[in-house]
Write a protein that holds these residues in place. Structure first.
Motif, PDB file in Angstrom:
ATOM      1  N   TYR A 139     -99.995  74.260  31.922  1.00 31.55           N
ATOM      2  CA  TYR A 139     -98.560  74.488  31.729  1.00 31.55           C
ATOM      3  C   TYR A 139     -97.979  75.094  33.001  1.00 31.55           C
ATOM      4  CZ  TYR A 139     -94.234  76.886  30.607  1.00 31.55           C
ATOM      5  OH  TYR A 139     -92.934  77.325  30.644  1.00 31.55           O
ATOM      6  N   GLN A 140     -96.751  74.655  33.373  1.00 22.47           N
ATOM      7  CA  GLN A 140     -96.052  75.224  34.523  1.00 22.47           C
ATOM      8  C   GLN A 140     -94.563  75.324  34.241  1.00 22.47           C
ATOM      9  OE1 GLN A 140     -97.560  72.447  37.607  1.00 22.47           O
ATOM     10  NE2 GLN A 140     -98.396  74.260  38.598  1.00 22.47           N
ATOM     11  N   TYR A 141     -93.973  76.400  34.745  1.00 20.11           N
ATOM     12  CA  TYR A 141     -92.527  76.598  34.636  1.00 20.11           C
ATOM     13  C   TYR A 141     -91.870  76.204  35.962  1.00 20.11           C
ATOM     14  CZ  TYR A 141     -87.972  78.790  34.010  1.00 20.11           C
ATOM     15  OH  TYR A 141     -86.619  79.005  33.913  1.00 20.11           O
ATOM     16  N   VAL A 142     -90.772  75.447  35.878  1.00 20.29           N
ATOM     17  CA  VAL A 142     -90.033  74.974  37.049  1.00 20.29           C
ATOM     18  C   VAL A 142     -88.883  75.946  37.315  1.00 20.29           C
ATOM     19  CG1 VAL A 142     -88.763  73.045  38.052  1.00 20.29           C
ATOM     20  CG2 VAL A 142     -90.623  72.608  36.427  1.00 20.29           C
ATOM     21  N   PHE A 143     -88.948  76.704  38.407  1.00 18.44           N
ATOM     22  CA  PHE A 143     -87.957  77.750  38.651  1.00 18.44           C
ATOM     23  C   PHE A 143     -86.594  77.187  39.062  1.00 18.44           C
ATOM     24  CE2 PHE A 143     -91.787  80.290  38.796  1.00 18.44           C
ATOM     25  CZ  PHE A 143     -91.379  81.484  38.223  1.00 18.44           C
ATOM     26  N   GLN A 156     -88.288  58.920  35.716  1.00 16.01           N
ATOM     27  CA  GLN A 156     -87.192  58.018  36.088  1.00 16.01           C
ATOM     28  C   GLN A 156     -86.029  57.976  35.099  1.00 16.01           C
ATOM     29  OE1 GLN A 156     -90.607  56.423  36.172  1.00 16.01           O
ATOM     30  NE2 GLN A 156     -90.616  57.653  38.038  1.00 16.01           N
ATOM     31  N   ASN A 157     -85.867  58.990  34.261  1.00 16.53           N
ATOM     32  CA  ASN A 157     -84.653  59.057  33.454  1.00 16.53           C
ATOM     33  C   ASN A 157     -83.655  60.050  34.052  1.00 16.53           C
ATOM     34  OD1 ASN A 157     -86.006  61.405  32.809  1.00 16.53           O
ATOM     35  ND2 ASN A 157     -85.676  61.241  30.599  1.00 16.53           N
ATOM     36  N   GLU A 158     -83.886  60.410  35.319  1.00 10.44           N
ATOM     37  CA  GLU A 158     -82.944  61.168  36.128  1.00 10.44           C
ATOM     38  C   GLU A 158     -83.024  60.651  37.562  1.00 10.44           C
ATOM     39  OE1 GLU A 158     -82.794  65.349  33.558  1.00 10.44           O
ATOM     40  OE2 GLU A 158     -83.916  65.280  35.440  1.00 10.44           O
ATOM     41  N   TRP A 159     -82.028  61.029  38.368  1.00  8.72           N
ATOM     42  CA  TRP A 159     -81.927  60.527  39.747  1.00  8.72           C
ATOM     43  C   TRP A 159     -81.656  61.697  40.683  1.00  8.72           C
ATOM     44  CZ3 TRP A 159     -77.515  56.693  41.524  1.00  8.72           C
ATOM     45  CH2 TRP A 159     -77.659  56.428  42.894  1.00  8.72           C
ATOM     46  N   GLN A 160     -82.641  62.017  41.523  1.00  8.69           N
ATOM     47  CA  GLN A 160     -82.495  63.078  42.522  1.00  8.69           C
ATOM     48  C   GLN A 160     -81.718  62.515  43.707  1.00  8.69           C
ATOM     49  OE1 GLN A 160     -84.403  66.276  42.090  1.00  8.69           O
ATOM     50  NE2 GLN A 160     -82.959  67.041  43.623  1.00  8.69           N
ATOM     51  N   LYS A 161     -80.509  63.063  43.969  1.00  4.92           N
ATOM     52  CA  LYS A 161     -79.635  62.530  45.013  1.00  4.92           C
ATOM     53  C   LYS A 161     -79.646  63.353  46.292  1.00  4.92           C
ATOM     54  CE  LYS A 161     -76.394  60.196  41.905  1.00  4.92           C
ATOM     55  NZ  LYS A 161     -74.976  60.036  41.498  1.00  4.92           N
ATOM     56  N   LYS A 162     -80.084  64.614  46.203  1.00  3.85           N
ATOM     57  CA  LYS A 162     -80.158  65.471  47.382  1.00  3.85           C
ATOM     58  C   LYS A 162     -81.534  66.135  47.417  1.00  3.85           C
ATOM     59  CE  LYS A 162     -76.668  68.101  48.417  1.00  3.85           C
ATOM     60  NZ  LYS A 162     -75.558  69.091  48.306  1.00  3.85           N
ATOM     61  N   SER A 163     -82.036  66.372  48.615  1.00  4.17           N
ATOM     62  CA  SER A 163     -83.355  66.987  48.773  1.00  4.17           C
ATOM     63  C   SER A 163     -83.374  68.386  48.171  1.00  4.17           C
ATOM     64  CB  SER A 163     -83.722  67.058  50.253  1.00  4.17           C
ATOM     65  OG  SER A 163     -83.782  65.777  50.828  1.00  4.17           O
ATOM     66  N   SER A 164     -84.487  68.719  47.517  1.00  3.73           N
ATOM     67  CA  SER A 164     -84.618  70.039  46.903  1.00  3.73           C
ATOM     68  C   SER A 164     -86.084  70.307  46.584  1.00  3.73           C
ATOM     69  CB  SER A 164     -83.783  70.127  45.621  1.00  3.73           C
ATOM     70  OG  SER A 164     -83.846  71.426  45.074  1.00  3.73           O
ATOM     71  N   GLY A 165     -86.417  71.576  46.428  1.00  3.87           N
ATOM     72  CA  GLY A 165     -87.782  71.962  46.078  1.00  3.87           C
ATOM     73  C   GLY A 165     -87.785  73.121  45.097  1.00  3.87           C
ATOM     74  N   THR A 166     -88.958  73.459  44.606  1.00  3.85           N
ATOM     75  CA  THR A 166     -89.061  74.548  43.638  1.00  3.85           C
ATOM     76  C   THR A 166     -90.472  75.113  43.597  1.00  3.85           C
ATOM     77  OG1 THR A 166     -88.737  75.168  41.326  1.00  3.85           O
ATOM     78  CG2 THR A 166     -89.626  72.985  41.733  1.00  3.85           C
ATOM     79  N   PHE A 167     -90.576  76.397  43.263  1.00  4.75           N
ATOM     80  CA  PHE A 167     -91.861  77.019  42.989  1.00  4.75           C
ATOM     81  C   PHE A 167     -92.231  76.779  41.527  1.00  4.75           C
ATOM     82  CE2 PHE A 167     -90.786  79.430  46.815  1.00  4.75           C
ATOM     83  CZ  PHE A 167     -92.015  79.437  47.468  1.00  4.75           C
ATOM     84  N   THR A 213     -93.326  72.293  44.898  1.00  8.54           N
ATOM     85  CA  THR A 213     -93.044  70.865  44.985  1.00  8.54           C
ATOM     86  C   THR A 213     -91.715  70.646  45.691  1.00  8.54           C
ATOM     87  OG1 THR A 213     -92.785  68.821  43.709  1.00  8.54           O
ATOM     88  CG2 THR A 213     -91.917  70.825  42.722  1.00  8.54           C
ATOM     89  N   TYR A 214     -91.624  69.514  46.385  1.00  4.00           N
ATOM     90  CA  TYR A 214     -90.406  69.225  47.156  1.00  4.00           C
ATOM     91  C   TYR A 214     -90.140  67.727  47.131  1.00  4.00           C
ATOM     92  CZ  TYR A 214     -86.933  69.364  50.906  1.00  4.00           C
ATOM     93  OH  TYR A 214     -85.767  69.267  51.643  1.00  4.00           O
TER      94      TYR A 214
END
Length: 319
Positions: A139-143, A156-167, A213-214
């Motif tokens: 299990y992991q939490y996406v901050f 693929q039921n969402e579309w990332q339009k700008k670069s971003s990352g998370t711990f 992840t980025y």
């Protein structure tokens, strides 16, 4: 009966986590767009794999048990929080499959806005009477869930339009058994590992994990996602031989890698995905080691259909 029980358990876990994603699902729409109100259909080519390695640095033994990796053709749909995929390893895709190998390899990877859950249940039987059983979960939490979407990269039921990352932060647990009729490491191998005739290996471990992840987005449509999680698990591994048991308690690191890349538009997407969960354990003398790799390689084509009022009314319970 055992297979059906695990299948029901995995489906319940996957849909429960996706259902939670609709609760408080607010995000920055300049970073990613959600298509959970559309019917998302997909076709894919899929290969799940498992590899077990036993080694002994003292005598140089290094053996790999690798059952046949079945290539499957599949299809699936997503709507609201619900996702269902079905695949089958057709004969024309696996003409060289070893008839002596029996397997059951179930992997579930659930992505909601804030949570990631990975579940594994595997049973392999390879001639002559070599058997493995492996179970696990992570299990992991996406901050940074308001600006970063795991579902865009892997569902693929969402579309990332700008670069971003998370711990990422979470926990995991694994346990399993490896058995052979006589010895897992052949007696013909010289040295202590072969002479002891280890016919059974048992293990369990649990502990926290942390990751990052980025997603790099190029001109909105092209994207590459890389994710690496590292854990420090506490557990026990036991080698059972003709002369007794040899076990060790301690900490070992594990690694979970996810990679996705592809092209996305408002209507369709084409993606390639690779997942690999690497589990490591050491014996009492630190010379004998057990490494397990579980993974999945998938190529996916996704098409999204608009839904009308009648369709949404019939399936309103999914929203």
């Amino acid at each position: 009966m055992k297979t059906r029980s695990f299948l029901c358990l995995f489906l319940c876990w996957a849909n429960l986590l996706n259902a939670q994603s609709k609760q408080g699902d607010t995000h920055d729409t300049t970073y990613y767009t959600s298509f959970t109100d559309k019917l998302v259909s997909r076709g894919f080519l899929d290969q799940r794999y498992s590899k077990l390695r036993l080694s002994d640095s003292e005598d140089g033994s290094n053996l790999t048990y690798k059952p046949d990796n079945v290539l499957s053709l599949g299809t699936g749909v997503s709507y609201g929080w619900f996702t269902f995929n079905l695949s089958y390893g057709f004969g024309f895709l696996n003409s060289s499959k070893d008839k002596g190998t029996k397997y059951f390899n179930l992997q579930s990877h659930s992505y909601s806005q804030k949570n990631i859950v990975d579940l594994f249940a595997q049973f392999y039987s390879v001639k002559p009477s070599f058997k493995t059983q492996f179970f696990g979960g992570s299990y992991q939490y996406v901050f940074n869930n308001k600006r970063f979407s795991y579902r865009a990269a892997f569902l693929q039921n969402e579309w990332q339009k700008k670069s971003s990352g998370t711990f990422l932060l979470g926990a995991e647990t694994y346990f399993g058994t490896v058995k052979g009729d006589s010895t897992i490491i052949p007696v013909s191998n010289p040295g202590s590992a072969g002479e002891l005739k280890n016919h059974t290996v048992r293990f369990y471990e649990f502990g926290p994990n942390i990751g990052y992840t980025y997603t790099l987005v190029i001109k909105q449509h092209f994207s590459v996602t890389g994710s690496l999680s590292v854990s420090m698990d506490y557990g026990r591994i036991t080698f059972e031989s003709d002369v007794g048991k040899n076990y060790k308690d301690g900490f070992t690191p594990n690694f979970f890698t996810r990679v996705s890349g592809g092209y996305t538009t408002n209507k369709w997407a084409l993606n390639a995905i690779w997942l690999n969960d690497n589990i490591r354990m050491k014996g009492k003398d630190n010379a004998r080691k057990l490494n397990i790799d579980n993974g999945n390689v998938r190529i996916i084509y996704t098409y999204r259909f608009n839904t009308g009022p009648k369709f949404k009314k019939k399936l309103r319970f999914l929203n």
